[in-house]
Design an enzyme around this catalytic site. Structure first.
Site, PDB file in Angstrom:
ATOM      1  N   GLY A 225      16.963  16.225 -69.993  1.00  0.00           N
ATOM      2  CA  GLY A 225      16.248  15.072 -69.603  1.00  0.00           C
ATOM      3  C   GLY A 225      14.720  14.967 -70.421  1.00  0.00           C
ATOM      4  O   GLY A 225      14.551  14.429 -71.443  1.00  0.00           O
ATOM      5  N   LYS A 233       9.045  11.489 -70.331  1.00  0.00           N
ATOM      6  CA  LYS A 233       7.953  12.117 -70.349  1.00  0.00           C
ATOM      7  C   LYS A 233       6.848  12.123 -71.644  1.00  0.00           C
ATOM      8  O   LYS A 233       5.628  12.124 -71.717  1.00  0.00           O
ATOM      9  CB  LYS A 233       8.094  13.311 -69.695  1.00  0.00           C
ATOM     10  CG  LYS A 233       8.623  13.591 -68.585  1.00  0.00           C
ATOM     11  CD  LYS A 233       7.891  12.950 -67.511  1.00  0.00           C
ATOM     12  CE  LYS A 233       8.139  12.680 -66.159  1.00  0.00           C
ATOM     13  NZ  LYS A 233       8.640  13.597 -65.259  1.00  0.00           N
ATOM     14  N   SER A 275       6.023  17.422 -60.209  1.00  0.00           N
ATOM     15  CA  SER A 275       7.559  17.122 -60.442  1.00  0.00           C
ATOM     16  C   SER A 275       8.171  17.891 -59.109  1.00  0.00           C
ATOM     17  O   SER A 275       7.654  19.071 -58.698  1.00  0.00           O
ATOM     18  CB  SER A 275       7.933  18.093 -61.857  1.00  0.00           C
ATOM     19  OG  SER A 275       7.339  17.614 -62.837  1.00  0.00           O
ATOM     20  N   CYS A 277       7.879  17.262 -55.897  1.00  0.00           N
ATOM     21  CA  CYS A 277       7.295  17.427 -54.765  1.00  0.00           C
ATOM     22  C   CYS A 277       7.412  16.000 -54.099  1.00  0.00           C
ATOM     23  O   CYS A 277       6.590  15.768 -53.166  1.00  0.00           O
ATOM     24  CB  CYS A 277       6.014  17.565 -55.229  1.00  0.00           C
ATOM     25  SG  CYS A 277       5.632  19.274 -55.588  1.00  0.00           S
ATOM     26  N   LYS A 279       8.337  12.383 -55.109  1.00  0.00           N
ATOM     27  CA  LYS A 279       8.358  10.870 -55.461  1.00  0.00           C
ATOM     28  C   LYS A 279       9.367  10.381 -55.168  1.00  0.00           C
ATOM     29  O   LYS A 279       9.379   9.025 -54.750  1.00  0.00           O
ATOM     30  CB  LYS A 279       7.795  10.960 -57.013  1.00  0.00           C
ATOM     31  CG  LYS A 279       6.529  11.484 -57.147  1.00  0.00           C
ATOM     32  CD  LYS A 279       6.145  11.346 -58.874  1.00  0.00           C
ATOM     33  CE  LYS A 279       7.100  11.947 -59.597  1.00  0.00           C
ATOM     34  NZ  LYS A 279       7.040  13.575 -59.320  1.00  0.00           N
ATOM     35  N   ALA A 391      19.090  20.533 -60.860  1.00  0.00           N
ATOM     36  CA  ALA A 391      20.136  19.660 -61.104  1.00  0.00           C
ATOM     37  C   ALA A 391      19.827  17.994 -60.867  1.00  0.00           C
ATOM     38  O   ALA A 391      19.039  17.918 -60.127  1.00  0.00           O
ATOM     39  CB  ALA A 391      21.215  20.016 -60.053  1.00  0.00           C
ATOM     40  N   PHE A 518      10.098  12.957 -45.073  1.00  0.00           N
ATOM     41  CA  PHE A 518      11.258  12.008 -45.438  1.00  0.00           C
ATOM     42  C   PHE A 518      10.749  10.760 -44.663  1.00  0.00           C
ATOM     43  O   PHE A 518       9.627  10.040 -44.676  1.00  0.00           O
ATOM     44  CB  PHE A 518      12.643  12.532 -45.086  1.00  0.00           C
ATOM     45  CG  PHE A 518      12.759  13.659 -45.818  1.00  0.00           C
ATOM     46  CD1 PHE A 518      12.934  13.848 -47.139  1.00  0.00           C
ATOM     47  CD2 PHE A 518      12.635  14.970 -45.142  1.00  0.00           C
ATOM     48  CE1 PHE A 518      13.192  14.901 -47.999  1.00  0.00           C
ATOM     49  CE2 PHE A 518      12.826  16.141 -45.994  1.00  0.00           C
ATOM     50  CZ  PHE A 518      13.073  16.282 -47.323  1.00  0.00           C
TER      51      PHE A 518
HETATM   52  P1  GTP Z   1      10.405  14.786 -60.242  1.00  0.00           P
HETATM   53  O1  GTP Z   1      11.915  13.889 -60.501  1.00  0.00           O
HETATM   54  O2  GTP Z   1      10.852  16.259 -60.872  1.00  0.00           O
HETATM   55  O3  GTP Z   1       9.468  14.073 -60.838  1.00  0.00           O
HETATM   56  O4  GTP Z   1      10.566  15.135 -58.625  1.00  0.00           O
HETATM   57  P2  GTP Z   1       9.993  14.239 -57.344  1.00  0.00           P
HETATM   58  O5  GTP Z   1       8.466  14.336 -57.117  1.00  0.00           O
HETATM   59  O6  GTP Z   1      10.688  12.797 -57.472  1.00  0.00           O
HETATM   60  O7  GTP Z   1      10.617  15.037 -56.154  1.00  0.00           O
HETATM   61  P3  GTP Z   1      12.072  14.538 -55.156  1.00  0.00           P
HETATM   62  O8  GTP Z   1      11.611  13.194 -54.368  1.00  0.00           O
HETATM   63  O9  GTP Z   1      13.050  14.667 -55.966  1.00  0.00           O
HETATM   64  O10 GTP Z   1      11.739  15.706 -54.231  1.00  0.00           O
HETATM   65  C1  GTP Z   1      12.085  17.268 -54.621  1.00  0.00           C
HETATM   66  C2  GTP Z   1      12.269  17.940 -53.459  1.00  0.00           C
HETATM   67  O11 GTP Z   1      11.519  17.807 -52.141  1.00  0.00           O
HETATM   68  C3  GTP Z   1      13.646  17.681 -52.711  1.00  0.00           C
HETATM   69  O12 GTP Z   1      14.172  18.671 -52.598  1.00  0.00           O
HETATM   70  C4  GTP Z   1      13.108  17.029 -51.792  1.00  0.00           C
HETATM   71  O13 GTP Z   1      14.159  17.063 -50.404  1.00  0.00           O
HETATM   72  C5  GTP Z   1      12.027  17.706 -51.099  1.00  0.00           C
HETATM   73  N1  GTP Z   1      11.145  16.601 -50.120  1.00  0.00           N
HETATM   74  C6  GTP Z   1      10.921  15.241 -50.630  1.00  0.00           C
HETATM   75  N2  GTP Z   1      10.025  14.947 -49.533  1.00  0.00           N
HETATM   76  C7  GTP Z   1       9.771  15.559 -48.637  1.00  0.00           C
HETATM   77  C8  GTP Z   1       9.119  15.714 -47.311  1.00  0.00           C
HETATM   78  O14 GTP Z   1       8.741  14.574 -47.036  1.00  0.00           O
HETATM   79  N3  GTP Z   1       9.311  16.951 -46.757  1.00  0.00           N
HETATM   80  C9  GTP Z   1       9.778  17.979 -47.270  1.00  0.00           C
HETATM   81  N4  GTP Z   1       9.746  19.047 -46.452  1.00  0.00           N
HETATM   82  N5  GTP Z   1      10.500  17.958 -48.361  1.00  0.00           N
HETATM   83  C10 GTP Z   1      10.395  16.919 -49.304  1.00  0.00           C
HETATM   84  C1  SPV Z   2       9.793  15.921 -63.942  1.00  0.00           C
HETATM   85  O1  SPV Z   2      10.087  17.143 -63.957  1.00  0.00           O
HETATM   86  O2  SPV Z   2       8.692  15.544 -63.386  1.00  0.00           O
HETATM   87  C2  SPV Z   2      10.872  14.976 -63.865  1.00  0.00           C
HETATM   88  C3  SPV Z   2      12.146  15.546 -64.823  1.00  0.00           C
HETATM   89  O3  SPV Z   2      10.680  14.002 -63.508  1.00  0.00           O
HETATM   90  S1  SPV Z   2      11.900  15.193 -66.475  1.00  0.00           S
HETATM   91  O4  SPV Z   2      12.241  13.889 -67.164  1.00  0.00           O
HETATM   92  O5  SPV Z   2      12.642  16.351 -66.986  1.00  0.00           O
HETATM   93  O6  SPV Z   2      10.378  15.496 -66.768  1.00  0.00           O
HETATM   94 MN    MN Z   3       8.660  13.627 -62.530  1.00  0.00          MN
END
Ligand code: GTP
Ligand code: SPV
Ligand code: MN
Length: 634
Positions: A225, A233, A275, A277, A279, A391, A518
């Site tokens: 991706g 990105k 990433s 974390c 979002k 994944a 969450f």
């Molecule tokens: P990218 O797509 O990589 O940019 O990631 P993102 O920032 O969108 O992260 P995403 O929401 O997919 O969460 C990543 C991981 O963090 C997952 O395994 C979630 O379950 C976990 N997570 C998200 N929010 C929380 C929270 O409030 N508490 C905890 N403990 N874990 C969380």
């Molecule tokens: C990230 O890593 O912040 C993502 C997935 O959202 S990617 O598109 O691979 O950068």
């Molecule tokens: Mn991202």
């Protein structure tokens, strides 16, 4: 006298008089170099998607899932070496090294063009070259931008259908002179005559190269991706951030939501977390706070521009979600589970015996048998994860049950709150409000987080990730901070967003999360959004509608109180609604504890970090850091 021929180099769209080459001339120059067997111009239609999907099923790239369980959905297993962004092979090729800054890999553009020429020459032999015209943001919108991606990967074409707006209309606009970002992608795996293909072609030789001055992207060797869907990105952050800097707007690694209070007042929040974390999770927040609703606008990228009214307006330039699967379950993110119920491409998750998908965190108990992300038999307790930790699911935003009716509003939504966060086991409080825009920019500039699986590297290591843009800023990071200060100054001071910092990941001494996270994050969201009423709210206002006709939103009770700490304002005692939450004894105090000694060490690390940027660090940030030290010593 001998004449040496100039070294061969990549074709470019920038003509010698500074104009942009017509799309067709550029495509044929790229084809001459990459030597595909065939060229296909894509139109983004459902037919096209169906045709390419069938092709990938026949080639073994996609495994169809049971249509009774997961209609219209497929599993892709990548090569085991091609599972995440490759930051060490990602380059910013600005003319001056200092313009890329110390946080990017820099290469001189002409040198990179010559080197890449050798790598990609003939790279599409035996393959089809697809030309994918796309728009980031609604086609023709005032904040939107156009691009054309050339790729030899049908997986990329189908993913671009989901993640961007692919259409013939884009080509029509380009033919009429609209500027576009040219982006070339190849998996870097040419096929000799008669050579059989593999399900996931890629190459150990990877380059993700950006030319910010000429706004071009070249990517070779990866199908993953972030390395291959070049609208995301590469364009929407690295190239767009340099465009935004020149033009007075912001391209950020941010989710955007609308939250509506029980009184019916709408707020818009943009949040940057590194990433993996949180979002996507916050973007799909199912509030546990009674009476609140949240609508999703975007989950990864925001383009934000000062509007004519002096407010900051944001769009989601993407059309889909490329979300982390592990950790996504009915108890954590039910909205995401509903979103991926159909018409979804899953990459590197596990396959169940009945033709569905599974990953760690989807359910409490794993099925008794699975085929793991590498295609091997898997049973619980075998010692390997069933899904790769990075994944992902690829799914249209329109399928999200909480998608906002205004998610495609071309002029964007007015942002009330900007939030910075990271994954921090200690020190950083659950939520803190910045004392000023400048202090908020310091919060953004000093974001740090424990490394996740979204990029190569050691998971868990603490690293600085300013604005959650460390891997995504197309220019000098310190200039990015100055740009934020400048954009802030260009906004109406009474109506510009307030800035906050959050941390859902603080742990106790036994390593357990102190905060349930969450849906419960809605409690923090309520506090900080109601705090933004401070900006425009008249003294003593009740819940009646205010007079200002451009802001006819009802107020929602008193603004919750805050108490100052050295690092920002945190909720005063009782101001954060934790009714009904079963927090451990002392957890709340620990979530907001500011340890001056630990924070002095943080300030030292920030000082050290700033040193790497030399005199490009804005004076305002040095002042803010000094003010932080001063507050810590009081
Ligand atoms: P990218 O797509 O990589 O940019 O990631 P993102 O920032 O969108 O992260 P995403 O929401 O997919 O969460 C990543 C991981 O963090 C997952 O395994 C979630 O379950 C976990 N997570 C998200 N929010 C929380 C929270 O409030 N508490 C905890 N403990 N874990 C969380
Ligand atoms: C990230 O890593 O912040 C993502 C997935 O959202 S990617 O598109 O691979 O950068
Ligand atoms: Mn991202």
């Amino acid at each position: 006298m001998s004449i040496t021929a100039p070294a061969p180099t990549l074709p470019t769209t920038t003509t010698c008089d500074g104009r942009q080459l017509a799309a067709r001339a550029w495509v044929s120059a790229v084809a001459d170099l990459l030597e595909p067997d065939e060229i296909v111009w894509c139109d983004g239609s459902a037919d096209e998607r169906a045709r390419l999907t069938a092709l990938m099923v026949a080639q073994g790239t996609l495994v169809p899932l049971d249509p009774a369980k997961r209609p219209g959905s497929y599993l892709a297993r990548s090569d085991p070496s091609d599972v995440a962004r490759v930051e060490s092979r990602t380059f910013i090729c600005s003319r001056e090294r200092a313009d890329a800054g110390p946080t990017n890999n820099w290469r001189e553009p002409a040198e990179m063009r010559r080197e890449l020429h050798g790598v990609v020459a003939g790279a599409m032999r035996g393959r089809t070259m697809y030309v994918v015209p796309f728009s980031m943001g609604p086609v023709g919108g005032p904040i939107s931008q156009l691009g054309i991606e050339i790729t030899d990967s049908p997986y990329v074409v189908v993913s671009m259908h989901v993640m961007t707006r692919v259409s013939r209309e884009v080509l029509r606009l380009v033919d009429h002179g609209a500027p576009y970002v040219p982006a070339v992608h190849t998996v870097g795996a040419p096929l000799a005559p008669g050579q059989a293909d593999v399900p996931w072609p890629c190459s150990p030789t990877k380059y993700i190269a950006h030319f910010p001055e000429t706004r071009e992207i070249w990517s070779t060797g990866s199908g993953y991706g972030g390395n291959a869907l070049l609208g995301k990105k590469c364009f929407a952050l690295r190239i767009a951030s340099t465009m935004g800097r020149a033009e007075g707007w912001l391209a950020e690694h941010m989710l955007v939501i609308r939250a509506t209070s029980p009184q019916g007042r709408d707020y818009h929040l943009a949040a940057a977390f590194p990433s993996a974390c949180g979002k996507t999770n916050l973007a799909m927040l199912e509030p546990t706070m009674p009476g609140w609703t949240v609508e999703t606008i975007g989950d990864d990228i925001a383009w934000m521009r000062p509007g004519p009214d002096g407010r900051l307006r944001a769009i989601n330039p993407e059309a889909g979600f490329f979300g982390v699967a592990p950790g996504t379950g009915w108890s954590t993110n039910p909205t995401a589970m509903r979103t991926v119920a159909r018409d979804t491409i899953f990459t590197n998750v596990a396959l169940t015996d009945d033709g569905d998908v599974w990953w760690e965190g989807m359910t409490d108990e794993p099925p008794a048998h699975l085929v793991d992300w590498q295609g091997q038999d898997w049973t619980p307790g075998c010692g390997r994860p069933a899904a790769h930790p990075n994944a992902r699911f690829t799914v249209a935003a329109a399928q999200c049950p909480t998608i906002s009716p205004d998610w495609e509003a071309p002029e964007g939504v007015p942002i009330d709150a900007i939030v910075f966060g990271g994954r921090r086991a200690s020190n950083v409080p659950l939520v803190a409000e910045a004392f000023s825009w400048e202090h908020g920019v310091l919060m953004g500039a000093t974001v740090s987080s424990e490394q996740t699986a979204a990029a190569e590297g050691t998971v868990g290591e603490l690293r600085r990730d300013p604005f959650a843009m460390l891997p995504f800023c197309g220019y000098n990071m310190a200039d990015h901070w100055q740009h934020w200060l400048d954009v802030g100054a260009s906004l109406d001071a009474e109506r510009r967003p307030m800035i906050f910092q959050v941390n859902w990941f603080r742990k106790d001494s036994d390593g357990r999360f102190l905060w349930p996270g969450f849906g419960e994050n809605s409690r923090v969201v309520e506090w900080l959004l109601r705090r933004t009423d401070l900006r425009t709210r008249p003294e003593g206002a009740g819940t009646e509608r205010p007079d200002a006709e451009d802001d006819a939103r009802p107020w929602g009770g008193p603004v919750p109180e805050a108490r100052p700490t050295a690092v920002g304002r945190v909720p005063a005692d009782g101001a954060l609604d934790v009714t009904g939450l079963a927090l451990a004894e002392g957890a709340l105090a620990e979530l907001f504890r500011v340890d001056p000694a630990a924070w002095r060490r943080e300030a030292d690390l920030t000082e050290e970090f700033f040193t790497t940027f030399g005199d490009r660090v804005p004076a305002a940030l040095r002042r803010e850091l000094a003010a932080l030290r001063d507050r810590l010593s009081r």
